[in-house]
Scaffold this active site. Structure first.
Site, PDB file in Angstrom:
ATOM      1  N   GLU A   1      30.714  43.008  36.886  1.00  0.00           N
ATOM      2  CA  GLU A   1      29.691  43.212  35.842  1.00  0.00           C
ATOM      3  C   GLU A   1      28.540  42.216  35.983  1.00  0.00           C
ATOM      4  O   GLU A   1      28.756  40.997  36.057  1.00  0.00           O
ATOM      5  CB  GLU A   1      30.335  43.081  34.444  1.00  0.00           C
ATOM      6  CG  GLU A   1      29.292  43.266  33.342  1.00  0.00           C
ATOM      7  CD  GLU A   1      29.871  43.587  31.966  1.00  0.00           C
ATOM      8  OE1 GLU A   1      31.092  43.785  31.840  1.00  0.00           O
ATOM      9  OE2 GLU A   1      29.072  43.649  31.010  1.00  0.00           O
TER      10      GLU A   1
ATOM     11  N   LYS B 109      43.264  46.681  32.054  1.00  0.00           N
ATOM     12  CA  LYS B 109      42.202  45.856  32.646  1.00  0.00           C
ATOM     13  C   LYS B 109      42.146  44.534  31.898  1.00  0.00           C
ATOM     14  O   LYS B 109      42.328  44.523  30.670  1.00  0.00           O
ATOM     15  CB  LYS B 109      40.847  46.571  32.543  1.00  0.00           C
ATOM     16  CG  LYS B 109      39.676  45.708  33.025  1.00  0.00           C
ATOM     17  CD  LYS B 109      38.384  46.487  33.142  1.00  0.00           C
ATOM     18  CE  LYS B 109      37.574  46.600  31.883  1.00  0.00           C
ATOM     19  NZ  LYS B 109      37.182  45.320  31.260  1.00  0.00           N
TER      20      LYS B 109
ATOM     21  N   ASP C 124      37.162  47.505  25.588  1.00  0.00           N
ATOM     22  CA  ASP C 124      37.076  46.800  24.298  1.00  0.00           C
ATOM     23  C   ASP C 124      35.638  46.807  23.789  1.00  0.00           C
ATOM     24  O   ASP C 124      35.366  46.345  22.671  1.00  0.00           O
ATOM     25  CB  ASP C 124      37.673  45.391  24.370  1.00  0.00           C
ATOM     26  CG  ASP C 124      36.963  44.477  25.349  1.00  0.00           C
ATOM     27  OD1 ASP C 124      36.037  44.946  26.050  1.00  0.00           O
ATOM     28  OD2 ASP C 124      37.338  43.287  25.426  1.00  0.00           O
TER      29      ASP C 124
HETATM   30  O1  KIV Z   1      34.749  47.188  27.559  1.00  0.00           O
HETATM   31  C1  KIV Z   1      34.128  47.843  28.406  1.00  0.00           C
HETATM   32  O2  KIV Z   1      33.600  48.931  28.135  1.00  0.00           O
HETATM   33  C2  KIV Z   1      34.043  47.297  29.749  1.00  0.00           C
HETATM   34  C3  KIV Z   1      33.090  47.952  30.687  1.00  0.00           C
HETATM   35  C4  KIV Z   1      31.712  47.672  30.287  1.00  0.00           C
HETATM   36  C5  KIV Z   1      33.360  47.606  32.095  1.00  0.00           C
HETATM   37  O3  KIV Z   1      34.676  46.348  30.056  1.00  0.00           O
END
Ligand code: KIV
Length: 277
Positions: free
Chosen positions: A181, A112, A44
């Site tokens: 993260e 995710k 996102d």
């Molecule tokens: O949205 C994204 O790109 C992420 C990554 C930074 C892990 O969640």
């Protein structure tokens, strides 16, 4: 050959690091696949680096779906994970419906979502329904305001212990991968050793089982800000501006289009059309 869920666990067991990169459209997905990256995340983060929002919060299901479809068309042989937007998994029913759409309509292989112990009921429901889930703990951008901003997490004893508990809870609920993260490398190392499933770090040090970064960050295509954990491997944004300036100049000076970019009639047709004037 496309890597599947058991391959990631085998890679961890064999000590082989897992590479993950974001991609958001057809060409970026093609390049990531061509580079041999193990798995693609349709993050996102696209809200910020592609759509120009100030955070990931405004990103909608329709936007993630639209980009996931394009990524799937560009990378047919790579495992694709689609991010669930903020509030798209606020209840079990919402999560099942939206995650299902990302797999059925978007062509993603997994979803995710952000959160630890607090999202266990959602992860359980999704995995029981056959939807593979990647967890995301530490600095979780969708709820950065609650965390006091975009700050490193797990720096004191209580929050470090909580992160370890979050990792264990996600594994027990059925997540097959966890993104860590912006957490100290020692905490990330402990979580990685503790868990059977692989951890993928972003700003979490070398002891994770793999690493992820944002496509636009590593190629120098997003210059609004640069987190400490980003390594920039190219400056394509700057190169793009130089190329665009060349085009602009050549149009102004009538250097473009040259004869090789131009279609012309044959002499015979010209004569028939216009005669011998
Ligand atoms: O949205 C994204 O790109 C992420 C990554 C930074 C892990 O969640």
């Amino acid at each position: 050959m496309k890597k599947m869920i058991p391959d990631f666990v085998k890679m961890k067991q064999a000590g082989e690091k897992i590479s993950m990169l974001t991609a958001y459209d057809y060409p970026s997905a093609q390049w990531v696949e061509e580079a041999g990256i193990d798995t693609i995340l349709v993050g996102d983060s696209l809200g910020m680096v592609v759509l120009g929002y100030d955070s990931t919060v405004p990103v909608t299901m329709e936007e993630i779906l639209h980009h996931t479809k394009a990524v799937r068309r560009g990378a047919t042989k790579t495992f694709v994970i689609a991010d669930m937007p903020f509030m798209s998994y606020a209840s079990v029913d919402l999560a099942l419906m939206n995650a299902g759409r990302l797999l059925k309509e978007g062509g993603a292989d997994a979803v995710k979502l952000e959160g630890g112990v607090n999202v266990v009921p959602i992860v359980l429901a999704l995995t029981r329904a056959g939807i593979p889930v990647v967890g995301h703990i530490g600095l979780t951008p969708q709820t950065a305001n609650q965390l006091g901003g975009f700050k490193v997490q797990g720096r004191d004893i209580d929050s470090a212990k909580q992160l370890v508990k979050d990792g264990q809870a996600l594994e027990q609920a059925g997540a097959f991968l966890i993104v860590l993260e912006a957490i100290p490398r020692q905490v990330a190392g402990q979580i990685s050793t503790d868990l059977t499933i692989p951890t993928i770090g972003i700003g979490a040090g070398l002891d994770c089982d793999g690493q992820v970064l944002v496509f636009h960050d590593i190629l120098g295509l997003f210059e609004r800000f640069k987190p400490k954990f980003v390594k920039q491997y190219a400056s394509l944004g700057k190169e793009a501006v130089l190329a665009l300036q060349d085009f602009h100049k050549e149009v102004k000076s009538s250097q473009f289009p040259a004869s090789e970019h131009t279609f012309a009639l044959s002499d015979e047709v010209i004569e028939k059309l216009y005669g011998n004037k």
